[in-house]
Structures are given as structure tokens and as C-alpha cells.
Design an enzyme around this catalytic site. Structure first.
Site, PDB file in Angstrom:
ATOM      1  CD  GLU A 263      -1.161  -0.081   3.741  1.00 43.36           C
ATOM      2  OE1 GLU A 263      -0.977   0.676   4.700  1.00 43.36           O
ATOM      3  OE2 GLU A 263      -2.062  -0.942   3.712  1.00 43.36           O
ATOM      4  CG  HIS A 286      -3.037   1.340   7.200  1.00 35.38           C
ATOM      5  ND1 HIS A 286      -1.784   0.836   6.922  1.00 35.38           N
ATOM      6  CD2 HIS A 286      -3.174   1.237   8.557  1.00 35.38           C
ATOM      7  CE1 HIS A 286      -1.181   0.457   8.040  1.00 35.38           C
ATOM      8  NE2 HIS A 286      -2.020   0.691   9.042  1.00 35.38           N
TER       9      HIS A 286
END
Length: 322
Positions: A263, A286
Site C-alpha cells: 500500500e 489503513h
């Protein structure tokens, strides 16, 4: 002390440190590659998600303390810090409520297919027939793997929904934790295999470590019932993403994920992930600890660590320098 904040930090707590006479350098847009050139003569380094490499630590001639504004410290080279007798400290438990709330939110979203509902409504499609089918959460069986502050917070909220919650029995748990398990009505099972075979929801709340890397692999997933929901709001390397993709296609496993492999390190960017794009995935960016309540609590915890360090005490040290 001179303190470098290599991530965002709330203004009230920053001002409190300044009022105490500390020189605070706030650089919220720093990324790991730029940190070695930015750390300068900082004595204390405070980070959230910014990677602290050995190179950054070596470049910091005056560094005396690294504080992770959160619980996990996998983005910090703790060994490099230990080699220079620099304690790495974290702030455990302060964001537990925020992560637990997101975990339950993902679970509800998956069960009631909330994201798909919203997408269809915004596209002017009405399909009550399609979305009227949901199992519901009451009476379901959730296994929690990782029973720290976050795991317990999830268990408490799951029990409020009438979910049966199971954990692997560990005699080494503290008396206080055992009492909490009893108070919440959590059920213990002898081993992980029993947990996986008993539950139709699995929620992961473990740190990133050698023993947890790839925990959710093909063998793990083979033991789950078809259609089981897997929630991961802990660390991305806990899941073997290829194995999970296969289980989604072969067994209808559904996943609520807040973390993904590769990510973006920055707050914004492009991101291509087969797992994030899979129709059985309900994903977020996240954001588990990203509530104002959590960030205030974490910031207060950072102040406690810095105040204690200035007074000669090392709190929550994770690299053996306390």
C-alpha cells in the site's frame, strides 16, 4: 529537547510540549526516504507511519529516543537503534477503541453489503430484492486471534451484538485478562485448529513478527468453513494475499481489510491490488486508528513517554533499552 515530528501531531499536545520548553519541529509530510536528511540534530524522533531505517538512525547524531505514536513498531529498525543504545518506545492501547470500531464496521458492512447498496443507490438503481438477503450477526461465532487491548475491545463490542466469541486458551494470560474473559463471556478453545473449525468470523489483531508473517496461509484458510468472514485490521503481512484470493474464489471467503501489501506509504497515491479489487473484499485505506479520539489519546501517550524520558524513566520500550 529538540523533537522532530515526522508525521502529523495534534496542535494542543504540540503546544503543551513547546510550553514545557521543548523545541518542536513538525514535518508531517516526511517520508522514510527523506528522513535521513531531515533528522538533523533531533534528540527525539516521533513517528506514526513514517519508516525509520538504519540509515535514518545513523544520520541522527544527537538522537536519544524514538517514539512510535501508536502500538506497532514494524516500520522502525529497532536493532539499529539498540546498537546505539537508543530506546524505541510505543504507545500501546491508546487507539484500541478506534480499531475495534472499524473492525465491527467492516463486519456489518460485509454482512449487510452496505458498500454495494450505496453504489447502486448512487447509480440510481433500486434492488431491494437483491439486498434483502443477509445472515445477520446475532448468534454468529467469532474467533479472535490476538488478545491485546484491541482484541479485547473487539470482543466487548462483538458480545454486545450477541456474537459468541472464542479465543485460544493460554494459561500464561494474566489474572486480569482471565477475569476480563470471564466477564465478557468469552469461550476458550484448546488450539487454533479448533478455533478455525468452530467460527464463521475470524478477526486478526496480532503484531507484525516472524511468527505471525503469513499466518493466514493456504493451510489456515483450508480449515475455514465456506463463506467465513476474515477481518484484518492489524498488519498486512499477516495474510498471504494469493492464498486468500484463492480461498475467496474457491470457498466464498469474504474479507474486511484495512491493510494491504504494497500500500502507498503516503497519504495519497495510486494503488493497484487484486485483493482490494476482489468483489468479496470490503476494504478501507489503513484508517483503523485514524479518529480524532484515537489521535488525541495517542498524542497524550506520546507526551507521557517524553515526560518520563526527560525524568530518567523509559516507558514502553520495545528494543531492550529500558
Amino acid at each position: 529537547m529538540k523533537i522532530l515530528f515526522a508525521d502529523k501531531f495534534p496542535e494542543p499536545q504540540l503546544k503543551q510540549l513547546q510550553d514545557q520548553g521543548h523545541h518542536c519541529d513538525l514535518q508531517p509530510d516526511l517520508v522514510g526516504d527523506a528522513l535521513p536528511d531531515a533528522v538533523g540534530d533531533a534528540e527525539v524522533l516521533v513517528v506514526r507511519s513514517t519508516k525509520v531505517s538504519a540509515q535514518a538512525i545513523d544520520a541522527a547524531a544527537s538522537l536519544r529516543l524514538v517514539v512510535r505514536a501508536g502500538a506497532g513498531t514494524n516500520t522502525i529498525d529497532k536493532e539499529a537503534a539498540a546498537n546505539r543504545n537508543i530506546p524505541v518506545c510505543n504507545v500501546p492501547g491508546k487507539n484500541a477503541v478506534a480499531v475495534a470500531e472499524l473492525t465491527i464496521g467492516l463486519l456489518i458492512a460485509i454482512d449487510r453489503r452496505i458498500p454495494e447498496n450505496v453504489i447502486d443507490l448512487k447509480a440510481r438503481r433500486w434492488n431491494k430484492k437483491k439486498y434483502s438477503v443477509a445472515q445477520g450477526l446475532y448468534g454468529r461465532h467469532m474467533g479472535i486471534i490476538g488478545l491485546g487491548a484491541i482484541g479485547l475491545a473487539v470482543a466487548e463490542r462483538a458480545r454486545a451484538f450477541g456474537i459468541h466469541v472464542y479465543v485460544v486458551d493460554k494459561p500464561s494470560r494474566s489474572t486480569q485478562t482471565q477475569e476480563t474473559l470471564a466477564r465478557l463471556g468469552l469461550e476458550t478453545v484448546p488450539d487454533l485448529d479448533t478455533l478455525l473449525g468452530t467460527c464463521d468470523i475470524i478477526s486478526l489483531h496480532v503484531p507484525s513478527a516472524a511468527e505471525t508473517k503469513g499466518l493466514v496461509n493456504a493451510e489456515f484458510l483450508e480449515k475455514l468453513h465456506p463463506g467465513t468472514i476474515v477481518i484484518n485490521a492489524s498488519r498486512e503481512d499477516v495474510i498471504d494475499e494469493d492464498a486468500l484470493l484463492s480461498a475467496m474464489s474457491d470457498k466464498g471467503i469474504r474479507a474486511g481489510l484495512d491493510v494491504f501489501a504494497d500500500e502507498p506509504a503516503s497519504g495519497e497515491g495510486t494503488f493497484s491490488s487484486a485483493l482490494a479489487s476482489h468483489p468479496n473484499t470490503c476494504g478501507t485505506h489503513h484508517i483503523g486508528a485514524s479518529t480524532n479520539q484515537a489521535q488525541t489519546a495517542v498524542a497524550e501517550g506520546v507526551l507521557e513517554v517524553i515526560d518520563a524520558f526527560e525524568g530518567g524513566t523509559v516507558l514502553h520500550c520495545v528494543n531492550g533499552q529500558g
